[in-house]
Design an enzyme around this catalytic site. Sequence first.
Site, mmCIF file in Angstrom:
data_model
loop_
_atom_site.group_PDB
_atom_site.id
_atom_site.type_symbol
_atom_site.label_atom_id
_atom_site.label_comp_id
_atom_site.label_asym_id
_atom_site.label_seq_id
_atom_site.Cartn_x
_atom_site.Cartn_y
_atom_site.Cartn_z
ATOM 1 N N ALA A 237 39.610 19.716 34.482
ATOM 2 C CA ALA A 237 39.616 20.321 33.150
ATOM 3 C C ALA A 237 38.235 20.780 32.701
ATOM 4 C CB ALA A 237 40.183 19.329 32.128
ATOM 5 N N ARG A 244 47.397 19.653 32.032
ATOM 6 C CA ARG A 244 47.379 18.350 32.687
ATOM 7 C C ARG A 244 48.606 18.206 33.590
ATOM 8 N NH1 ARG A 244 42.189 16.547 32.157
ATOM 9 N NH2 ARG A 244 41.581 16.292 29.976
ATOM 10 N N GLY A 358 0.323 28.768 51.589
ATOM 11 C CA GLY A 358 0.961 29.083 52.862
ATOM 12 C C GLY A 358 1.670 30.411 52.913
ATOM 13 N N GLY A 445 55.984 43.220 40.494
ATOM 14 C CA GLY A 445 55.387 41.889 40.521
ATOM 15 C C GLY A 445 55.367 41.264 39.144
ATOM 16 N N GLY A 450 51.842 38.834 32.568
ATOM 17 C CA GLY A 450 52.859 39.847 32.341
ATOM 18 C C GLY A 450 53.495 40.323 33.627
ATOM 19 N N ASP A 562 37.784 38.115 43.336
ATOM 20 C CA ASP A 562 39.173 37.676 43.553
ATOM 21 C C ASP A 562 39.768 38.303 44.803
ATOM 22 O OD1 ASP A 562 41.286 36.034 42.987
ATOM 23 O OD2 ASP A 562 42.227 37.381 41.545
#
Length: 749
Positions: A237, A244, A358, A445, A450, A562
């Site tokens: 969470a 949950r 260095g 889809g 939505g 994604d």
Amino acid sequence: MYGSSRHHLDSFSSNDGNAFLVQVGSRTFEAHELQKLIPQLEEAISRKDAQLRQQQSIVEGHIKRISELEGEVTTLQRECDKLRSVLEQKAQSAASPGQPPSPSPRTDQLGNDLQQKAVFPADGTQQRAKKIAVSAEPTNFENKPATLQHYNKTVAAKQMIRDAVQKNDFLKQLAKEQIIELVNCMYEMRARAGQWVIQEGEPGDRLFVVAEGELQVSREGATLGKMRAGTVMGELAILYNCTRTASVQALTDVQLWVLDRSVFQMITQRLGMERHSQIINFLSKVSIFANLTEDRISKIADVMDQDYYDGGHYILRQGEKGDAFFVINSGQVKVTQQIEGEKEAREIRILNQGDFFGERALLGDEVRTANIIAQAPGVEVLTLDRESFTKLIGDLDTLRKDYGDKERVATLVREPPSPVKIVDDFREEFANVTLKNVKRLATLGVGGFGRVELVCVNGDKSKTYALKALKKKHIVDTRQQEHIFAERNIMMETSTDWIVKLYKTFRDQKFVYMLLEVCLGGELWTTLRDRGHFDDYTARFYVACVLEGLEYLHRKNIVYRDLKPENCLLANSGYLKLVDFGFAKKLASGRKTWTFCGTPEYVSPEIILNKGHDQAADYWALGIYICELMLGRPPFQASDPMKTYTLILKGVDALEIPNRRIGKTATALVKKLCRDNPGERLGSGSGGVNDIRKHRWFMGFDWEGLRTKTLKPPILPKVNNPADVTNFDNYPPDNDVPPDEFSGWDEGF
């Protein structure tokens, strides 16, 4: 002999010169008697041949039937997968986009993760379901107060919380400073026996550490276990929006320490930003970095390691060869030098925080000219080795030649050619299109926000489009307004064959809409699901298509965030296009972003740990994508997201990748893309995406043929007409009407 027999001819003899006797075993035959037996033997052989042919025909019939049954099983499995996919997406449409798939009954995200490795199931045993993306609300704490509220605790309480954090596979990955701040910011909560601390199905945004008492964990009324002092629960969470997955009830009076998600994000983001900014500030003072771009200096900062040396330790010794550069993060070092004729080394100076040494070793083998000694109590240094530096910068000769030249032009970053200017704006023809002109034909889809519908404009079915309808109320409830606007703006800015085109956007009281280019070949995920996995040739083609799309985005300083087969659509031509830019973000050069978003199996370690991320997160996802295409499933996958994140943090080297499908060359590419350190990933160096193209796995690949679309795709989808949706799963109609939303956030959408 051409055959074998249980008898053999022992001898031939003649009694009278005319009759021949033949002895077979213990019997003797005249030749004419044997001659009479030949037809009988031939007939017997013929009968045996017929019997064998009959048996062979029966066996072949059985084999054919087995093959038919296997085909039926495969078909039924595919139908089950399709039905499961539809049902899961249907369920998601009524849930939060941040809610992950429910874990198995024996696991939960409330306790500590078990030690485990990613185990790949045997062929055909895994159930393939679509992966669900998750997201926190976009955050930016740059302008918030620098101090966080601390809560008083006893020394024992602080130690108990630290011990609990160190036992948690996720939280123990945080930096020491972050853990200290996390402990200080936790506040106390008490619950009476019988009181519910967490209830299944409710949104969660807090993490708990049990200090005293006992609690019971249950799911759907079934008890899963008990939790006692020193246990962490609810860590998912504090990463992003989720519900949950189990209930927790106090069995006794309990004391808990609580951390809110917003505070956790502020801790990790603020400290991460401060550290990154501090390193960049240090590096900008180094003369050999003076003319590098901010983006390149930022990448150098990413690959610097942090080391600690106790007081008195020699970090460098005079006369040794060196290949590393150091910046003092905290503490002091003493510089000494052995002067010829002097017995003791002479102290030259003291270096403090922000000083460096260095740097010349990055340009070539350097003999150290002085000793560098850590001062008590110790010193923390940031280290950059020459190999990492060379990968990021490229041609060191440029630095050597121009070292110290203030007028030098930065030529170290490969400048990609500018995209070809589009003469005709393909959006002009949609200028006068309204929602009234759009007719729905079928569903392509469904998801949490939505649906996506196949539509035509003005009744013309010879041209079809995809209409993405997003519920405004759901967007507001999950605080995703910024992501939705970013998706619109980024897609309006893009114009390439590797990304689905956005033609126009609409809005009404319930939805915001995007009218998109349609790809009737369906999702690559569906093809992968039905085929099980792809061979080298097929996977290479689809990876190359994605690489072209990522390069286009990265040129525009856009991080995609994604990548997965579900977001790769097949055009009628068989070529691939990226879709769904809800998590994409345009970054300022050299800057990072901090919002946790993506698909659990694909997110990179720096996203999980909220260290800040950039385009390198897409290269990590590309490595995961290669694995999924060739193995049939992502390499990091567990029973719940928190366990998946634990596997990711253990790293790709801990994976046991089966080589029955993915060869050594592909595995090597995956490991170069999935480096824990973003700056070390293939593609992050000076060569950019070309470094990936040059990898051995792509040897011989026709990149020019890919770009000109003359390369034959491995799979050509069957599309009969512009309204053919057979390459998509079937979805039931949605009778759920969302409420109106009038806040006005979508003004100008």
